[in-house]
Write a protein that holds these residues in place. Structure first.
Motif, PDB file in Angstrom:
ATOM      1  N   ALA A  82      91.605  24.080 -36.188  1.00 25.76           N
ATOM      2  CA  ALA A  82      91.657  25.542 -36.231  1.00 25.76           C
ATOM      3  C   ALA A  82      93.074  26.069 -36.440  1.00 25.76           C
ATOM      4  N   SER A  83      94.081  25.354 -35.951  1.00 23.94           N
ATOM      5  CA  SER A  83      95.457  25.858 -36.054  1.00 23.94           C
ATOM      6  C   SER A  83      95.883  26.073 -37.496  1.00 23.94           C
ATOM      7  N   ALA A  84      95.340  25.293 -38.432  1.00 25.90           N
ATOM      8  CA  ALA A  84      95.702  25.478 -39.837  1.00 25.90           C
ATOM      9  C   ALA A  84      95.191  26.811 -40.363  1.00 25.90           C
ATOM     10  N   ILE A  85      94.053  27.269 -39.861  1.00 24.21           N
ATOM     11  CA  ILE A  85      93.507  28.553 -40.287  1.00 24.21           C
ATOM     12  C   ILE A  85      94.459  29.691 -39.907  1.00 24.21           C
ATOM     13  N   PHE A  86      95.046  29.585 -38.719  1.00 26.27           N
ATOM     14  CA  PHE A  86      95.937  30.646 -38.241  1.00 26.27           C
ATOM     15  C   PHE A  86      97.361  30.500 -38.781  1.00 26.27           C
ATOM     16  N   SER A  87      97.692  29.325 -39.322  1.00 27.23           N
ATOM     17  CA  SER A  87      99.072  29.054 -39.730  1.00 27.23           C
ATOM     18  C   SER A  87      99.560  29.971 -40.841  1.00 27.23           C
ATOM     19  N   THR A  88      98.645  30.494 -41.658  1.00 31.68           N
ATOM     20  CA  THR A  88      99.064  31.348 -42.766  1.00 31.68           C
ATOM     21  C   THR A  88      99.478  32.742 -42.296  1.00 31.68           C
ATOM     22  N   GLY A  89      99.099  33.105 -41.087  1.00 32.63           N
ATOM     23  CA  GLY A  89      99.419  34.436 -40.572  1.00 32.63           C
ATOM     24  C   GLY A  89      98.463  35.513 -41.050  1.00 32.63           C
ATOM     25  N   GLU A  90      97.413  35.134 -41.774  1.00 35.19           N
ATOM     26  CA  GLU A  90      96.467  36.117 -42.291  1.00 35.19           C
ATOM     27  C   GLU A  90      95.427  36.535 -41.244  1.00 35.19           C
ATOM     28  N   ILE A  91      95.215  35.677 -40.247  1.00 30.73           N
ATOM     29  CA  ILE A  91      94.210  35.946 -39.218  1.00 30.73           C
ATOM     30  C   ILE A  91      94.871  35.871 -37.852  1.00 30.73           C
ATOM     31  N   GLU A  92      94.576  36.837 -37.007  1.00 32.20           N
ATOM     32  CA  GLU A  92      95.127  36.837 -35.651  1.00 32.20           C
ATOM     33  C   GLU A  92      94.388  35.814 -34.793  1.00 32.20           C
ATOM     34  N   GLN A  93      95.148  35.035 -34.050  1.00 34.72           N
ATOM     35  CA  GLN A  93      94.554  34.018 -33.180  1.00 34.72           C
ATOM     36  C   GLN A  93      94.235  34.623 -31.818  1.00 34.72           C
ATOM     37  N   ARG A  94      92.936  34.727 -31.502  1.00 39.44           N
ATOM     38  CA  ARG A  94      92.503  35.295 -30.225  1.00 39.44           C
ATOM     39  C   ARG A  94      91.458  34.375 -29.599  1.00 39.44           C
ATOM     40  N   PRO A 124      85.203  17.486 -37.103  1.00 35.49           N
ATOM     41  CA  PRO A 124      84.913  18.922 -37.113  1.00 35.49           C
ATOM     42  C   PRO A 124      85.422  19.620 -38.369  1.00 35.49           C
ATOM     43  N   LEU A 125      84.764  20.711 -38.703  1.00 38.92           N
ATOM     44  CA  LEU A 125      85.264  21.652 -39.698  1.00 38.92           C
ATOM     45  C   LEU A 125      85.227  23.034 -39.056  1.00 38.92           C
ATOM     46  N   ASN A 126      86.374  23.694 -39.022  1.00 40.62           N
ATOM     47  CA  ASN A 126      86.483  25.055 -38.500  1.00 40.62           C
ATOM     48  C   ASN A 126      86.590  26.001 -39.688  1.00 40.62           C
ATOM     49  N   TYR A 127      85.889  27.142 -39.628  1.00 41.40           N
ATOM     50  CA  TYR A 127      85.954  28.039 -40.778  1.00 41.40           C
ATOM     51  C   TYR A 127      85.946  29.501 -40.362  1.00 41.40           C
ATOM     52  N   TRP A 128      86.572  30.295 -41.201  1.00 37.83           N
ATOM     53  CA  TRP A 128      86.670  31.747 -41.032  1.00 37.83           C
ATOM     54  C   TRP A 128      86.465  32.376 -42.393  1.00 37.83           C
ATOM     55  N   HIS A 129      85.865  33.574 -42.430  1.00 39.47           N
ATOM     56  CA  HIS A 129      85.716  34.242 -43.721  1.00 39.47           C
ATOM     57  C   HIS A 129      85.618  35.748 -43.522  1.00 39.47           C
ATOM     58  N   ASP A 130      85.954  36.455 -44.572  1.00 44.58           N
ATOM     59  CA  ASP A 130      85.657  37.886 -44.678  1.00 44.58           C
ATOM     60  C   ASP A 130      84.974  38.077 -46.025  1.00 44.58           C
ATOM     61  N   LYS A 131      84.981  39.296 -46.553  1.00 40.57           N
ATOM     62  CA  LYS A 131      84.201  39.554 -47.772  1.00 40.57           C
ATOM     63  C   LYS A 131      84.759  38.861 -49.013  1.00 40.57           C
ATOM     64  N   ASP A 132      86.041  38.487 -48.997  1.00 44.73           N
ATOM     65  CA  ASP A 132      86.569  37.859 -50.218  1.00 44.73           C
ATOM     66  C   ASP A 132      87.423  36.620 -49.953  1.00 44.73           C
ATOM     67  N   ARG A 133      87.467  36.122 -48.718  1.00 47.33           N
ATOM     68  CA  ARG A 133      88.233  34.908 -48.417  1.00 47.33           C
ATOM     69  C   ARG A 133      87.390  33.955 -47.576  1.00 47.33           C
ATOM     70  N   PHE A 134      87.639  32.679 -47.778  1.00 43.54           N
ATOM     71  CA  PHE A 134      87.006  31.641 -46.967  1.00 43.54           C
ATOM     72  C   PHE A 134      88.066  30.588 -46.680  1.00 43.54           C
TER      73      PHE A 134
END
Length: 203
Positions: A164-176, A148-158
């Motif tokens: 998925a836990s690595a995506i939330f590990s930085t604290g930049e995105i709230e885990q819900r 698997p590849l899990n991904y999240w993005h906004d207008k200037d980050r990918f």
């Protein structure tokens, strides 16, 4: 996962997890966030993930030595690979390359054939490609079955990761948790295959 052949001729199965954090308008994430990302990826590997930085992107892979660098193509693209290639001997002959890891073989195929490597390689794999000068990122996976590849993005980050836990590990995105995903699953509704268990995160 990456299948490696030991010198004794026996096969060894090694789990390789990959990830990347890219920003088009902000500086790369600081060292503390990089360490948390690497530690989250290391859940399936006794050694923390190594990281390298190119084009405002921090790239990660588990099971690598400290001086590890992502595969770099002649055009400046950087390549991360997770999985295994079943027809490696055929591809080595076609590409005229010596015995090498599946990650190196995938990179060689990408350099020779571009995105058609994803159609010519048979196996279960996923890849993350950071294009020259960081203008774009590309993620791909083998059809039917793949890591698997899990991904999240906004207008200037990918942000993309094998877990998925690595995506939330930085604290930049709230885990819900995605309540709709849970409800759909209870009804055996799997129509939205790319929807993950977390709001805003796709697979």
């Amino acid at each position: 996962m990456d299948i490696l052949e030991a010198e004794s001729g026996s096969w060894k199965l090694t789990v390789v997890l990959i990830g990347a954090h890219k920003s088009w308008t902000r500086p790369v994430i600081d060292t503390a966030k990089q360490e948390r990302f690497a530690s989250a990826l290391a859940i399936a590997n006794p050694r923390p993930a190594a990281s390298c930085i190119a084009a405002n992107t921090v790239m990660f892979a588990t099971g690598q030595h400290r001086a590890w660098q992502a595969h770099t193509l002649a055009d400046g693209s950087h390549v991360l690979f997770s999985g295994h290639i079943a027809n490696r001997h055929q591809l080595r002959n076609e590409l005229k390359v010596a015995s090498c890891s599946d990650a190196s073989l995938y990179a060689a195929g990408l350099a020779a054939w571009g995105n058609k490597i994803d159609l010519r390689a048979i196996g279960q794999f996923a890849s993350i490609i950071v294009r020259p000068e960081g203008s774009e990122m590309q993620i791909a996976r083998s059809p039917i079955a793949a890591p698997p590849l899990n991904y999240w993005h906004d207008k200037d980050r990918f942000i993309v990761s094998s877990i998925a836990s690595a995506i939330f590990s930085t604290g930049e995105i709230e885990q819900r948790l995605d309540q709709q995903k849970i409800a759909d699953t209870l009804l055996l509704n799997y129509n939205e295959g790319a929807r993950s268990w977390f709001e805003g995160v796709s697979r």
